[in-house]
Design a protein around this motif. Structure first.
Motif, PDB file in Angstrom:
ATOM      1  N   ALA B  69     -32.519  35.359  92.487  1.00  0.00           N
ATOM      2  CA  ALA B  69     -32.897  36.041  93.479  1.00  0.00           C
ATOM      3  C   ALA B  69     -31.472  36.776  93.605  1.00  0.00           C
ATOM      4  CB  ALA B  69     -33.533  34.614  94.841  1.00  0.00           C
ATOM      5  N   LEU B  72     -30.092  37.949  97.754  1.00  0.00           N
ATOM      6  CA  LEU B  72     -29.535  36.460  98.957  1.00  0.00           C
ATOM      7  C   LEU B  72     -28.560  35.575  98.509  1.00  0.00           C
ATOM      8  CD1 LEU B  72     -33.638  34.790  98.813  1.00  0.00           C
ATOM      9  CD2 LEU B  72     -32.642  36.440 100.397  1.00  0.00           C
ATOM     10  N   ARG B 126     -23.207  34.931  96.510  1.00  0.00           N
ATOM     11  CA  ARG B 126     -25.074  34.962  96.126  1.00  0.00           C
ATOM     12  C   ARG B 126     -25.755  33.401  95.521  1.00  0.00           C
ATOM     13  NH1 ARG B 126     -26.739  40.874  97.094  1.00  0.00           N
ATOM     14  NH2 ARG B 126     -25.043  41.395  98.080  1.00  0.00           N
ATOM     15  N   ASP B 148     -36.637  38.815  89.274  1.00  0.00           N
ATOM     16  CA  ASP B 148     -35.962  38.591  90.498  1.00  0.00           C
ATOM     17  C   ASP B 148     -36.552  38.410  91.651  1.00  0.00           C
ATOM     18  OD1 ASP B 148     -33.444  38.265  91.756  1.00  0.00           O
ATOM     19  OD2 ASP B 148     -33.855  39.484  92.892  1.00  0.00           O
ATOM     20  N   SER B 150     -36.103  38.389  94.777  1.00  0.00           N
ATOM     21  CA  SER B 150     -35.708  38.951  96.087  1.00  0.00           C
ATOM     22  C   SER B 150     -36.796  39.448  96.745  1.00  0.00           C
ATOM     23  CB  SER B 150     -33.883  38.957  95.904  1.00  0.00           C
ATOM     24  OG  SER B 150     -33.070  38.827  95.575  1.00  0.00           O
ATOM     25  N   ALA B 230     -37.604  36.371 102.530  1.00  0.00           N
ATOM     26  CA  ALA B 230     -36.841  36.815 101.278  1.00  0.00           C
ATOM     27  C   ALA B 230     -36.449  38.562 101.170  1.00  0.00           C
ATOM     28  CB  ALA B 230     -36.731  36.238  99.956  1.00  0.00           C
TER      29      ALA B 230
END
Lengths: 418, 268
Positions: B69, B72, B126, B148, B150, B230
């Motif tokens: 992710a 983030l 991150r 991913d 995110s 997110a």
């Protein structure tokens, strides 16, 4: 901008400026005393709304450019940085992204308004043609802008559209390579698209000035489509139309804000939240909604070159409208036959947009969508090249009112000054 | 275009039943997502803090084993509109995570035995990625790349409902005649029905500290809430500001309408 000026400088300073650079005089005559037909309806407020849209796109766009990085490896994440870490970046980006859709919505209403009331007819041919030029520039700008977030749909949209140029015989592939600055859509393409996306809005702004100039020489057309005959037919632009435009602009902004704050991705495509990947083609490559009618025309023709010609022809056709319409009457309000064919055109454009959003082999209600697109495309061209010239010759228009004032005010108006 | 959004409500009701399989006529088109309810939907919806914190736990203990992710940072966990961890809690969560260290003062990135140097994460770092690169990720997942997470909620048609349906859709039985590919799993909400991801959630697969019963539905609801945040961390600020903007614009429209009526009173 035309006709005798009514500006009367009051102070010494105003007289001093007026003798050197009469800018206050220009503004006074353009947005204050400009005589405007008193019968303009809600559809005439979209000119002001479009000026607002252009301003919003330029201001939010310049702000976004302060944080955006035009690099194939960094562009996607720089947009997400704007969304997450730049103060109010999410707001600025959502206004800009939805602003493009609002801009096109307004321009389509504005164009259909012009078609319905015959605003392209003499003496407003250049006004109309300049408008077509603005529309063309808007489409180019929007296309370049959609590429910049460098998501999957950005990348593949750019690939599909630039590949259209390769349909041109002999030099097509060279043109495509020249446009890309590489042998495929890549970093060089992204950089030049960013450069052009920043440049074109200012060219649009310049052409908009010409558009307004060309409007202010003959003056506004109006829903009756008859000429202004006496001062009784008009009201000064300010305060009558400043307040009316402002009211409808705010209603438009409420609609706009509804998307920005409550459904910001409504017009977007989920695939564009995936970073561009040249190795993975999305199952469906779909342009933004405002380009879908042209996309549908392109896809409805099996031959690529012919498809490109038809798509280009659909836009070029607009330039000839002032001379394709043979009627002496401007407004469809007095053209019972033309009115029906006009609404047929609106329906066909919406249908084309719908077909453009479906997959090529889609079948709805047992009807192959590609055939719907073909029939709608034929109607589109027939409307301008056959129906418009013929109807103008055979139609018997309804009786036109004597003057704007008489139509609006009834008995309160005196006899029009001949 | 997402005109489907408008018809989603109607379609959801019709298509949630298993009978929908028959309607598909053997085609492996994915099912419409289930009609789940989330607190963050609607013009006044906000993220449920409890669900966000539990969802973070599911993400960390389950999803993060294979999914990154990248967008983030640990600081996001303590930012307004998010899971509502205190800064100290977020720092503790960061410290517990180990990430590859920067080159040391001799320029080395590995220790004497060749193992990469690691350090504790800080608030500014991150979230750690489970694999050092794409090839490593594919090698560990039968050639498939775990996406991913995110932006996953915004990057899929059907958004939160789609992710929720996918996570809870593994128990469905494959229709007769459909062959599940070797090494893949059946999931009717996934395009093509064959998914490389094994069923990630199990009953009581995580232990919630707030006493919430960790059913599969509950875990899915919580982690989808976390992933929705997110993808759209400024949603609460956006809706709050939107309300103020709307009130302002409607009042302004009222005033302009009054002015418009007054100015035009004698003009027509």
């Amino acid at each position: 901008m035309s006709g005798p000026s009514t500006y009367n400088p009051q102070s010494g300073l105003e007289r001093w400026i007026d003798a050197r650079l009469p800018l206050p005089r220009l503004l006074h005559d353009t947005v204050h005393t400009f005589p405007t037909p008193r019968n303009l309806n809600i559809w005439y407020t979209f000119g002001g709304i479009l000026a607002f849209c252009l301003g919003v796109q330029i201001i939010t766009g310049i702000t976004l450019a302060m944080h955006y990085v035009a690099n194939a490896n960094l562009a996607f994440n720089s947009v997400e940085t704007i969304m997450r870490d730049v103060n109010y970046g999410w707001l600025i980006r959502y206004i800009h992204a939805n602003g493009a859709s609002m801009f096109f919505l307004a321009v389509y209403i504005h164009m259909f308004r012009g078609l319905y009331y015959g605003s392209y007819k003499a003496p407003r041919e250049l006004l109309w043609i300049i408008g077509v030029l603005i529309y063309l520039l808007m489409m180019a700008t929007a296309f370049f802008g959609y590429v910049l977030p460098w998501g999957q749909m950005s990348f593949w949209g750019a690939t599909v559209i630039t590949n259209l140029f390769s349909a041109i015989p002999v030099v097509g592939n060279h043109i495509a390579t020249w446009l890309w600055g590489d042998f495929a859509v890549g970093d060089a393409t992204l950089n030049r698209f960013f450069s052009l996306h920043y440049l074109l809005p200012f060219i649009i702004a310049g052409v908009v000035v010409l558009h307004i100039w060309a409007l202010h020489v003959p003056g506004n057309n109006n829903p009756l489509g008859i000429d202004v005959k006496s001062p009784q037919d008009t009201v000064p632009f300010h305060p009558y139309y400043t307040v009316k435009d402002a009211f409808y602009l705010v209603l438009f902004v409420i609609f706009f804000a509804g998307f920005v704050f409550y459904s910001p991705d409504f017009f977007g495509n989920p695939d564009n939240y995936q970073p561009a990947n040249p190795l993975v083609t999305p199952p469906e490559i779909v342009p933004e909604w405002y380009l879908l009618p042209f996309y549908a025309m392109l896809r409805s023709i099996p031959n690529k070159l012919l498809g490109v010609i038809v798509m280009g022809g659909a836009i070029v056709t607009l330039v000839f409208i002032p001379w394709l319409d043979t009627s002496r009457v401007r407004s469809c309000r007095f053209r019972p036959l033309m009115k029906q064919f006009f609404w047929g055109l609106v329906v066909c454009c919406v249908l084309l947009g719908y077909c453009g959003a479906q997959s090529v082999d889609a079948v709805k209600f047992g009807i192959p969508m590609v055939w719907v697109a073909r029939i709608a495309s034929i109607y589109y061209f027939a409307f301008f090249w056959l129906i418009m010239p013929i109807i103008g010759l055979i139609e018997t228009p309804k009786k036109l009112p004597a003057s704007i004032a008489q139509s609006v005010l009834g008995d309160k108006a005196g006899a029009p000054a001949e | 275009m997402r005109l489907t959004k408008l018809s989603l409500g109607i379609a959801l009701g019709l298509l949630t039943s298993v009978s929908a399989f028959a309607a598909e006529g053997g085609a492996t088109k994915r099912l419409h997502p289930k009609a789940a309810e989330f607190e963050f939907e609607g013009p006044f919806g906000t993220y449920d803090r409890g669900a966000l914190q539990r969802g973070y736990q599911v993400y960390k203990e389950v999803c993060a084993a294979c999914h990154s992710a990248n967008l983030l940072s640990f600081r996001n966990l303590a930012e307004p509109g998010g899971p509502g961890f205190t800064e100290a809690q977020a720092r503790a969560l960061a410290t517990a995570a180990k990430i590859p260290a920067e080159p040391n003062d001799k320029g080395e990135t590995t220790d004497d035995k060749g193992a990469p140097l690691m350090r504790s994460a800080t608030l500014a770092d991150r979230f750690p990625s489970p694999y050092p690169n794409e090839n490593a990720a594919r090698a560990s997942n039968s050639g498939a790349l775990p996406p991913d997470l995110s932006l996953i909620v915004k990057a899929r048609e059907g958004e939160a409902h789609y992710i929720y349906s996918l996570l809870t859709g593994f128990h469905e039985k494959a229709p007769a005649g459909f062959k599940v590919t070797e090494g893949k799993y059946f999931n009717p909400y996934f395009e093509g029905w064959n998914i490389t991801m094994p069923p990630p959630l199990t009953e009581n697969g995580v232990t919630y500290s707030d006493g919430t019963k960790a059913t599969i539905d509950q875990q899915a609801h919580d982690v989808v809430t976390f992933l929705a945040w997110a993808a759209e961390p400024k949603m609460e600020e956006r809706k709050r500001m939107g309300f103020g903007v709307m009130v302002f614009l409607i009042v302004l429209a009222g005033l302009l309408f009054a002015a418009y009526r007054k100015v035009w009173k004698d003009a027509h």
